[in-house]
Design a protein around this motif. Structure first.
Motif, short mmCIF file in Angstrom:
data_model
loop_
_atom_site.label_atom_id
_atom_site.label_comp_id
_atom_site.label_asym_id
_atom_site.label_seq_id
_atom_site.Cartn_x
_atom_site.Cartn_y
_atom_site.Cartn_z
N THR A 154 1.21 -1.03 0.11
CA THR A 154 0.15 -0.09 -0.12
C THR A 154 0.84 1.11 -0.10
O THR A 154 0.94 2.56 -0.52
N ALA B 144 -1.03 3.15 -3.64
CA ALA B 144 -2.25 3.85 -2.74
C ALA B 144 -1.74 5.21 -3.71
O ALA B 144 -2.79 6.22 -3.61
N GLY C 228 -0.51 2.76 3.12
CA GLY C 228 -1.72 3.79 2.69
C GLY C 228 -1.56 4.90 3.19
O GLY C 228 -1.42 6.10 2.18
N SER D 92 1.51 6.78 2.30
CA SER D 92 2.19 7.15 0.87
C SER D 92 1.90 8.47 0.11
O SER D 92 2.58 8.74 -0.51
#
Length: 404
Positions: free
Chosen positions: A224, A228, A351, A354
């Protein structure tokens, strides 16, 4: 053991409608709050509160689902929590109700996701879990894609609040689908699990120090962290290049991966059962560095649609393999949902970092450099899987697995 068609279809439609319900809490929240004269700072705080609640709830929610024998009741509680959250948003867009809605949705979602995975395991057993998870992902992808289009039209042509009234209404067919899953169809596998009185429950410390769990959590975080920010960053570039057509292209970039996920997810589950988990993980994770490289060099906006097809392959892999790997690594410990919560926390951390990291690199250097960095992180994910991830597919015969 033969599972009734009613229970199989009930689980299919549960995944479909749950995806519909969850779609309502995506970007539509920001759009709705903007129409209610919320500032960007206020919207950012509300969304961040929901994200933080979801991250912090992953592990305790998983432990809660593990602790109860009544997985359907846990899923029902999650759905009712989301129902209340949607009603609060639609009916009362003031500060306190909205913040309460975000917290409630964050926790309820963390209960609902492992509950559905636990119902799937109880329904089909470990031997058929891979293909069942692929089928779950197929129906969830179809539900999410359809709901995004319908809610976009409703929010545009009726009222922004209508999105959340529809979200609340969709919990009703979700509950009906859940109730159509027969307890008798789950009883054999549940009884087999409960009859293993000699099996260790698994100390939390031992679980968290297990090599396979730590390595897969690292892979999920890197996945992720790489994935992401790719589409949001590409969306910024497309907006500059395509002008009025940007919204159409971005919509296609969301729908195309969903269709790929719906098409290949059952095959991903079967491949994991037949060829092993590492083969599938390497296949899916290898899409990340390739996608990062292509996004760095592709200039034509419509070519982005083809690049985004790779996202469908990697998304199908993670969606199927995360619960399947958790089931492999926690066999006989009654820690399946806790392990899923741990993996979910890793996904959330990756995420969260990111987008900020990619945005900083794009501002400091260039978007192309940011894509290369994201692709490099994806390559680290592949290398970690190749060099450190153990094969978790059980070597027991199918009849033994069904009774595990």
């Amino acid at each position: 053991m033969t599972i009734s068609r009613q229970s199989q279809r009930g689980l299919d439609w549960l995944n479909f409608f749950v995806a519909d319900v969850q779609t309502g809490f995506g970007p539509f929240v920001a759009v709705y709050l903007t129409t209610q004269a919320w500032t960007e700072v206020q919207i950012g705080f509300a969304l961040s509160l929901g994200t933080m609640t979801a991250m912090l709830s992953q592990v305790p929610a998983g432990a809660l689902v593990d602790a109860t024998r009544h997985k359907r009741r846990a899923a029902m509680g999650g759905l009712l929590g989301i129902l209340l959250a949607a009603i609060l948003l639609a009916a009362w867009p003031a500060t306190l109700p909205v913040l309460l809605s975000e917290v409630l949705h964050g926790f309820a979602s963390c209960v609902l996701t492992p509950s559905i995975a636990a119902i799937s395991l109880a329904l089909v057993g470990r031997a058929a879990l891979g293909e069942r998870l692929g089928r779950n992902t197929r129906f969830a992808s179809l539900g999410g894609a359809i709901a995004a289009g319908v809610m976009g039209l409703i929010g545009t042509y009726l009222a922004p609040a209508a999105v959340f009234w529809l979200t609340a209404a969709l919990t009703v067919p979700s509950l009906l689908a859940l109730l159509s899953i027969r307890e008798s169809d789950m009883a054999a596998n549940v009884a087999a699990l409960q009859s293993q009185a000699h099996a260790p429950r698994g100390r939390l410390r031992d679980l968290m120090l297990d090599r396979g769990i730590l390595v897969f959590a690292g892979c999920a975080l890197l996945f992720t962290l790489s994935n992401a920010a790719m589409l949001p960053l590409a969306g910024t570039a497309v907006t500059r290049a395509a002008g009025d057509e940007a919204n159409l292209i971005i919509a296609g970039c969301i729908v195309v991966p969903q269709l790929i996920v719906a098409g290949i997810s059952p095959w991903v589950g079967r491949l994991a059962q037949d060829q092993g988990r590492r083969v599938v993980l390497l296949m899916g994770f290898s899409m990340l560095p390739l996608r990062g490289l292509l996004l760095a060099v592709v200039q034509e906006p419509y070519m982005l649609l083809l690049v985004q097809a790779l996202d469908g392959v990697s998304a199908a892999t993670l969606n199927v393999m995360l619960p399947l790997t958790a089931a492999d690594l926690t066999r006989g410990t009654n820690r399946f949902n806790l392990c899923m919560g741990f993996f979910g926390l890793a996904v959330g951390v990756g995420g969260t970092i990111s987008t900020g990291l990619a945005g900083s690199v794009a501002s400091w250097a260039s978007p192309e450099m940011a894509f290369m960095m994201l692709g490099g992180i994806g390559l680290l994910c592949v290398l970690l899987t190749l060099l450190a991830m153990p094969e978790t597919r059980p070597s027991l015969p199918a009849d033994a697995l069904a009774a595990d």
